[in-house]
Design a protein around this motif. Structure first.
Motif, mmCIF file in Angstrom:
data_model
loop_
_atom_site.group_PDB
_atom_site.id
_atom_site.type_symbol
_atom_site.label_atom_id
_atom_site.label_comp_id
_atom_site.label_asym_id
_atom_site.label_seq_id
_atom_site.Cartn_x
_atom_site.Cartn_y
_atom_site.Cartn_z
ATOM 1 N N SER A 6 -3.890 14.871 3.736
ATOM 2 C CA SER A 6 -4.550 14.869 5.276
ATOM 3 C C SER A 6 -3.318 15.356 5.972
ATOM 4 N N ASP A 7 -3.698 16.152 7.144
ATOM 5 C CA ASP A 7 -2.793 16.441 8.002
ATOM 6 C C ASP A 7 -2.229 15.109 8.805
ATOM 7 N N ALA A 8 -2.995 14.126 8.908
ATOM 8 C CA ALA A 8 -2.520 12.825 9.421
ATOM 9 C C ALA A 8 -1.332 12.248 8.891
ATOM 10 N N VAL A 9 -1.205 12.614 7.492
ATOM 11 C CA VAL A 9 0.112 11.895 6.829
ATOM 12 C C VAL A 9 0.991 12.930 6.127
ATOM 13 N N ASP A 10 0.459 14.183 6.114
ATOM 14 C CA ASP A 10 1.172 15.003 5.147
ATOM 15 C C ASP A 10 2.707 15.302 5.653
ATOM 16 N N GLY A 11 3.705 15.005 4.588
ATOM 17 C CA GLY A 11 5.117 15.392 4.764
ATOM 18 C C GLY A 11 5.676 14.095 4.985
ATOM 19 N N THR A 12 4.906 12.827 5.211
ATOM 20 C CA THR A 12 5.892 11.545 5.740
ATOM 21 C C THR A 12 6.045 11.115 4.262
ATOM 22 N N VAL A 13 7.672 10.702 4.653
ATOM 23 C CA VAL A 13 8.284 10.422 3.608
ATOM 24 C C VAL A 13 8.852 8.709 3.754
ATOM 25 N N VAL A 14 8.502 7.902 2.914
ATOM 26 C CA VAL A 14 8.762 6.665 3.312
ATOM 27 C C VAL A 14 9.668 5.956 1.698
ATOM 28 N N PRO A 30 2.014 1.260 -4.404
ATOM 29 C CA PRO A 30 1.002 0.986 -3.567
ATOM 30 C C PRO A 30 1.678 0.418 -2.224
ATOM 31 N N GLU A 31 2.821 -0.166 -2.404
ATOM 32 C CA GLU A 31 3.473 -0.405 -0.870
ATOM 33 C C GLU A 31 4.051 0.649 -0.294
ATOM 34 N N ALA A 32 4.182 1.782 -0.709
ATOM 35 C CA ALA A 32 4.604 3.036 -0.124
ATOM 36 C C ALA A 32 3.280 3.361 0.426
ATOM 37 N N ARG A 33 2.199 3.450 -0.331
ATOM 38 C CA ARG A 33 0.980 3.841 0.308
ATOM 39 C C ARG A 33 0.665 3.084 1.621
ATOM 40 N N GLU A 34 0.667 1.757 1.494
ATOM 41 C CA GLU A 34 0.583 0.867 2.960
ATOM 42 C C GLU A 34 1.377 1.315 3.924
ATOM 43 N N LEU A 35 2.728 1.564 3.441
ATOM 44 C CA LEU A 35 3.728 1.906 4.728
ATOM 45 C C LEU A 35 3.371 3.268 5.301
ATOM 46 N N VAL A 36 2.784 4.221 4.501
ATOM 47 C CA VAL A 36 2.572 5.510 5.182
ATOM 48 C C VAL A 36 1.203 5.207 6.215
ATOM 49 N N ARG A 37 0.484 4.524 5.642
ATOM 50 C CA ARG A 37 -0.851 4.150 6.568
ATOM 51 C C ARG A 37 -0.418 3.340 7.721
ATOM 52 N N THR A 38 0.475 2.730 7.496
ATOM 53 C CA THR A 38 1.150 1.923 8.971
ATOM 54 C C THR A 38 1.645 2.694 9.758
ATOM 55 N N LEU A 39 2.712 3.538 9.358
ATOM 56 C CA LEU A 39 3.470 4.504 10.346
ATOM 57 C C LEU A 39 2.619 5.544 10.619
ATOM 58 N N CYS A 40 1.774 5.915 10.063
ATOM 59 C CA CYS A 40 1.060 7.094 10.597
ATOM 60 C C CYS A 40 -0.516 6.577 11.503
ATOM 61 N N ASP A 41 -0.541 5.302 11.280
ATOM 62 C CA ASP A 41 -1.913 4.598 12.099
ATOM 63 C C ASP A 41 -3.137 5.220 11.470
ATOM 64 N N VAL A 42 -3.046 5.357 10.167
ATOM 65 C CA VAL A 42 -4.374 5.888 9.607
ATOM 66 C C VAL A 42 -5.134 4.460 8.987
ATOM 67 N N ASP A 43 -6.556 4.553 8.603
ATOM 68 C CA ASP A 43 -7.265 3.439 7.685
ATOM 69 C C ASP A 43 -7.365 4.020 6.296
ATOM 70 N N ASP A 44 -7.869 3.197 5.635
ATOM 71 C CA ASP A 44 -8.395 3.497 4.104
ATOM 72 C C ASP A 44 -9.129 4.627 4.059
ATOM 73 N N ALA A 45 -9.985 5.053 5.148
ATOM 74 C CA ALA A 45 -10.761 6.269 4.786
ATOM 75 C C ALA A 45 -9.744 7.640 4.601
ATOM 76 N N VAL A 46 -8.684 7.661 4.991
ATOM 77 C CA VAL A 46 -7.694 8.655 5.013
ATOM 78 C C VAL A 46 -7.217 8.911 3.548
ATOM 79 N N SER A 47 -7.399 10.020 2.912
ATOM 80 C CA SER A 47 -7.172 10.145 1.477
ATOM 81 C C SER A 47 -5.843 10.977 1.336
#
Length: 93
Positions: free
Chosen positions: A55-63, A69-86
């Motif tokens: 997804s463009d909202a998270v693409d390229g984000t490095v954590v 699983p913790e990396a996935r949650e951190l990406v969601r938090t930093l990019c302010d996206v919900d679980d619907a974003v794949s």
């Protein structure tokens, strides 16, 4: 790599750029490499770098996180996206 070594390596990269011995792209790559090495080489911590793709909202984000699983949650938090974003995660290094 400890903090002082990391800072010295970044300073070396910037100095080379300032003196015309390195172009911007090479300098950026050197600094990114130093940061990733520093961030993933903690003695007592098994953290790794992960890059989000998709997804463009998270693409390229490095954590940096101790697990995917913790990396996935951190990406969601930093990019302010919900679980619907794949998105996928690629472990770096």
């Amino acid at each position: 790599m400890d903090r002082i070594s990391a800072l010295r390596n970044v300073e070396d990269a910037l100095r080379a750029f300032e003196h015309g011995e390195s172009d911007l792209a090479t300098t950026e790559q050197r600094v990114v490499t130093v940061l990733r090495t520093y961030a993933t080489e903690f003695d007592e911590d098994a953290r790794a770098a992960y890059r989000a793709t998709g997804s463009d909202a998270v693409d390229g984000t490095v954590v940096v996180a101790p697990s995917e699983p913790e990396a996935r949650e951190l990406v969601r938090t930093l990019c302010d996206v919900d679980d619907a974003v794949s998105f996928d995660l690629d472990r770096l290094g």
